[in-house]
Design an enzyme around this catalytic site. Structure first.
Site, PDB file in Angstrom:
ATOM      1  N   GLY A  39       0.735  -1.309  -0.008  1.00  0.00           N
ATOM      2  CA  GLY A  39       0.093   0.180   0.019  1.00  0.00           C
ATOM      3  C   GLY A  39       0.805   1.385   0.059  1.00  0.00           C
ATOM      4  O   GLY A  39       1.878   1.356   0.644  1.00  0.00           O
ATOM      5  N   ARG A 100       0.784  -4.783  -6.227  1.00  0.00           N
ATOM      6  CA  ARG A 100       1.001  -6.212  -5.525  1.00  0.00           C
ATOM      7  C   ARG A 100       1.330  -7.092  -6.512  1.00  0.00           C
ATOM      8  O   ARG A 100       0.641  -7.292  -7.620  1.00  0.00           O
ATOM      9  CB  ARG A 100      -0.345  -6.683  -4.679  1.00  0.00           C
ATOM     10  CG  ARG A 100      -0.945  -5.475  -4.103  1.00  0.00           C
ATOM     11  CD  ARG A 100      -1.058  -5.557  -2.514  1.00  0.00           C
ATOM     12  NE  ARG A 100      -2.170  -4.567  -1.942  1.00  0.00           N
ATOM     13  CZ  ARG A 100      -1.476  -4.132  -0.619  1.00  0.00           C
ATOM     14  NH1 ARG A 100      -0.609  -4.385   0.170  1.00  0.00           N
ATOM     15  NH2 ARG A 100      -2.243  -3.036  -0.466  1.00  0.00           N
ATOM     16  N   ASP A 131       5.120  -5.118   5.946  1.00  0.00           N
ATOM     17  CA  ASP A 131       5.288  -6.480   6.264  1.00  0.00           C
ATOM     18  C   ASP A 131       5.583  -7.524   5.146  1.00  0.00           C
ATOM     19  O   ASP A 131       6.554  -8.141   5.057  1.00  0.00           O
ATOM     20  CB  ASP A 131       4.992  -6.910   7.590  1.00  0.00           C
ATOM     21  CG  ASP A 131       3.287  -7.138   7.269  1.00  0.00           C
ATOM     22  OD1 ASP A 131       2.660  -6.647   6.313  1.00  0.00           O
ATOM     23  OD2 ASP A 131       2.768  -7.926   8.107  1.00  0.00           O
ATOM     24  N   THR A 154       4.643   2.264   5.592  1.00  0.00           N
ATOM     25  CA  THR A 154       3.337   1.635   5.834  1.00  0.00           C
ATOM     26  C   THR A 154       2.344   2.746   6.952  1.00  0.00           C
ATOM     27  O   THR A 154       3.100   3.079   7.748  1.00  0.00           O
ATOM     28  CB  THR A 154       2.884   0.427   6.280  1.00  0.00           C
ATOM     29  OG1 THR A 154       1.839   0.167   6.752  1.00  0.00           O
ATOM     30  CG2 THR A 154       3.750   0.077   7.358  1.00  0.00           C
ATOM     31  N   ASP A 158       2.660  -1.129  12.015  1.00  0.00           N
ATOM     32  CA  ASP A 158       2.697  -2.587  12.422  1.00  0.00           C
ATOM     33  C   ASP A 158       3.827  -3.507  12.495  1.00  0.00           C
ATOM     34  O   ASP A 158       3.991  -4.415  12.411  1.00  0.00           O
ATOM     35  CB  ASP A 158       1.618  -3.422  11.759  1.00  0.00           C
ATOM     36  CG  ASP A 158       1.921  -3.440  10.206  1.00  0.00           C
ATOM     37  OD1 ASP A 158       2.762  -2.913   9.694  1.00  0.00           O
ATOM     38  OD2 ASP A 158       1.105  -4.119   9.579  1.00  0.00           O
ATOM     39  N   ARG A 200      -4.646  -2.954   9.537  1.00  0.00           N
ATOM     40  CA  ARG A 200      -4.747  -4.360   9.415  1.00  0.00           C
ATOM     41  C   ARG A 200      -4.837  -4.942  10.679  1.00  0.00           C
ATOM     42  O   ARG A 200      -6.231  -4.704  11.382  1.00  0.00           O
ATOM     43  CB  ARG A 200      -3.422  -4.699   8.816  1.00  0.00           C
ATOM     44  CG  ARG A 200      -3.351  -4.278   7.533  1.00  0.00           C
ATOM     45  CD  ARG A 200      -3.267  -5.650   6.560  1.00  0.00           C
ATOM     46  NE  ARG A 200      -3.056  -5.472   5.211  1.00  0.00           N
ATOM     47  CZ  ARG A 200      -1.964  -5.989   4.530  1.00  0.00           C
ATOM     48  NH1 ARG A 200      -1.208  -6.884   5.138  1.00  0.00           N
ATOM     49  NH2 ARG A 200      -1.976  -5.742   3.087  1.00  0.00           N
TER      50      ARG A 200
HETATM   51  P1  ATP Z   1       0.767  -2.541   3.464  1.00  0.00           P
HETATM   52  O1  ATP Z   1       1.148  -2.828   4.722  1.00  0.00           O
HETATM   53  O2  ATP Z   1       0.648  -1.270   3.158  1.00  0.00           O
HETATM   54  O3  ATP Z   1      -0.342  -3.537   3.027  1.00  0.00           O
HETATM   55  P2  ATP Z   1       2.699  -4.437   2.543  1.00  0.00           P
HETATM   56  O4  ATP Z   1       4.095  -4.704   2.066  1.00  0.00           O
HETATM   57  O5  ATP Z   1       2.342  -5.295   3.770  1.00  0.00           O
HETATM   58  O6  ATP Z   1       2.200  -3.152   2.624  1.00  0.00           O
HETATM   59  P3  ATP Z   1       1.438  -7.007   0.927  1.00  0.00           P
HETATM   60  O7  ATP Z   1       0.655  -6.785  -0.143  1.00  0.00           O
HETATM   61  O8  ATP Z   1       1.373  -7.850   2.062  1.00  0.00           O
HETATM   62  O9  ATP Z   1       1.652  -5.261   1.520  1.00  0.00           O
HETATM   63  O10 ATP Z   1       2.934  -7.254   0.224  1.00  0.00           O
HETATM   64  C1  ATP Z   1       3.323  -6.781  -1.087  1.00  0.00           C
HETATM   65  C2  ATP Z   1       4.085  -7.610  -2.076  1.00  0.00           C
HETATM   66  O11 ATP Z   1       5.149  -8.230  -1.423  1.00  0.00           O
HETATM   67  C3  ATP Z   1       3.095  -8.591  -2.524  1.00  0.00           C
HETATM   68  O12 ATP Z   1       2.348  -8.310  -3.525  1.00  0.00           O
HETATM   69  C4  ATP Z   1       4.274  -9.609  -2.902  1.00  0.00           C
HETATM   70  O13 ATP Z   1       4.942  -9.058  -4.224  1.00  0.00           O
HETATM   71  C5  ATP Z   1       5.316  -9.186  -2.162  1.00  0.00           C
HETATM   72  N1  ATP Z   1       5.295 -10.625  -1.032  1.00  0.00           N
HETATM   73  C6  ATP Z   1       4.656 -10.450   0.109  1.00  0.00           C
HETATM   74  N2  ATP Z   1       4.557 -11.591   0.635  1.00  0.00           N
HETATM   75  C7  ATP Z   1       5.658 -12.283  -0.101  1.00  0.00           C
HETATM   76  C8  ATP Z   1       6.065 -13.618   0.107  1.00  0.00           C
HETATM   77  N3  ATP Z   1       5.696 -14.667   0.997  1.00  0.00           N
HETATM   78  N4  ATP Z   1       6.956 -14.324  -0.878  1.00  0.00           N
HETATM   79  C9  ATP Z   1       7.414 -13.209  -1.989  1.00  0.00           C
HETATM   80  N5  ATP Z   1       6.902 -12.171  -2.090  1.00  0.00           N
HETATM   81  C10 ATP Z   1       6.015 -11.525  -1.032  1.00  0.00           C
END
Ligand code: ATP
Length: 351
Positions: A39, A100, A131, A154, A158, A200
């Site tokens: 995000g 994503r 995360d 973020t 978190d 979240r």
């Molecule tokens: P926010 O906290 O704003 O939601 P975020 O970084 O947690 O941000 P996610 O959608 O959970 O957002 O993850 C972003 C991207 O990170 C995913 O679309 C994917 O490309 C990559 N990603 C997340 N988990 C994994 C994983 N286990 N293995 C490989 N890539 C991952």
């Protein structure tokens, strides 16, 4: 000059080392890639700017990677100069776009990503995200032996090992302003408002927004609220002397969200004028606050310093106003505890 320290597995800072930034250090890293993922959060642009300028300042080449990990997989990569990041410090969102990427979750996808890095002779990666992004970054770093440094981008705040994250302060202020407006209506109509905010599974945003806006309560996933407690809460806040009530609710499966809570209260107190507002994506955008711009600038520069100190697989954090390196493994542990002191502040200040 900045202070840096490393946090150990138990979150205890190891002794501080005092480092002069950009003291000429031997580093094998001649070029870096930078991407934003997950995000968007206000301050990501300030971080991109700081990373770019610090890298160029220390003689590295910089490549902007568009649309997060997806851009890495599909080779959406372009070299940046200092003016590629001019006048972006004040902009919300991210000039690199974010996405994503399901492809990056597969070994084949990550292999393609690695090949694209090699194509551009990129030696190391800065990943700005939450995360999920740092989880993906850690997997990629280990699989292909690529130095990666993460920045916590973020609004949810978190991540472990850092007091705050890039975007959190701006989101907090946006929510506070919305709450102030809603309060006018709540008071004029003598209403009970449930306001849902993001976060979240972490209640920091809801709890601190509740304190800042003078809300009567915050319903957060870390604290379980039984049916009776909710009723009591409403009773105390609304019936006693107040002519309006505002309850912050963190979006989460645990809390059930504002809609469900409001329905429950409506059933129990049919005479109350209950309303729900879900702030949704309004919370994400907007020009970053001074605090977020400064935080992002400090963290961005620290990311380049981390490479020069041969750090890898660490997230840049901030603890007691000092920059720290937090191993990815620790940063993404899903166990951030809510502060008892903050809960007490809300409880006492809202009687
Ligand atoms: P926010 O906290 O704003 O939601 P975020 O970084 O947690 O941000 P996610 O959608 O959970 O957002 O993850 C972003 C991207 O990170 C995913 O679309 C994917 O490309 C990559 N990603 C997340 N988990 C994994 C994983 N286990 N293995 C490989 N890539 C991952």
């Amino acid at each position: 000059m900045i202070f840096c320290c490393i946090v150990d597995e138990n979150n205890v800072p190891l002794p501080l080392t005092f480092t002069r930034i950009f003291k000429h250090m031997e580093s094998n890293i001649k070029s870096i890639g930078i991407l934003t993922s997950g995000g968007d959060s206000p301050g990501m642009n300030a971080a991109i700017r700081a990373v770019t300028r610090a890298a160029i300042f220390s003689g590295m080449r910089v490549y902007g990677i568009y649309r997060g990990f997806r851009g890495l997989v599909f080779n959406e990569i372009e070299e940046f100069q200092t003016n590629s990041v001019s006048n972006i410090i004040k902009q919300g969102g991210t000039i690199l776009k974010t996405a994503r990427s399901e492809e990056f979750k597969t070994v084949e996808g990550r292999k393609r990503a690695y090949e694209n890095l090699k194509k551009h002779n990129i030696d190391a990666l800065v990943v700005i995200g939450g995360d999920g992004s740092l989880t993906g970054a850690g997997i990629f770093a280990n699989e292909f032996n690529i130095p990666v440094v993460g920045l916590p981008g973020t609004i949810d705040n978190d991540l472990n090992g850092t007091d705050t994250t890039i975007g959190y302060d701006t989101a907090l202020n946006t929510i506070m302003e919305s709450m102030d407006r809603l309060r006018d209506t709540a008071t004029s109509h003598e209403r009970l408002f449930f306001v849902e905010v993001m976060g979240r599974n972490c209640g920091y945003l809801a709890l601190n927004s509740a304190i800042a806006s003078g809300a009567e309560a915050a319903i957060i996933p870390e604290i379980s609220i039984e049916k009776d407690q909710l009723a009591e809460l409403i009773d105390q806040g609304f019936r006693k002397s107040k002519n309006s009530s505002m309850v912050l609710v963190a979006e989460s499966e645990v809390t059930g969200g504002a809609m469900k809570l409001a329905e429950r209260v409506k059933r129990q107190y049919p005479s109350y004028d209950v309303r729900v507002t879900i702030l949704g994506h309004l919370q994400r955008g907007g020009s970053p606050t001074a605090e977020d711009r400064i935080l992002a600038s400090r963290m961005g520069i620290a990311a380049i310093q981390a490479f020069q100190e041969n750090q890898r697989n660490v997230m840049i954090g901030i603890r007691e106003n000092e920059i720290v390196y937090v191993p990815f493994k620790r940063a993404i542990k899903k166990e951030r505890e809510i502060s008892d002191e903050l809960l007490e502040v809300l409880r006492i200040s809202s009687i």
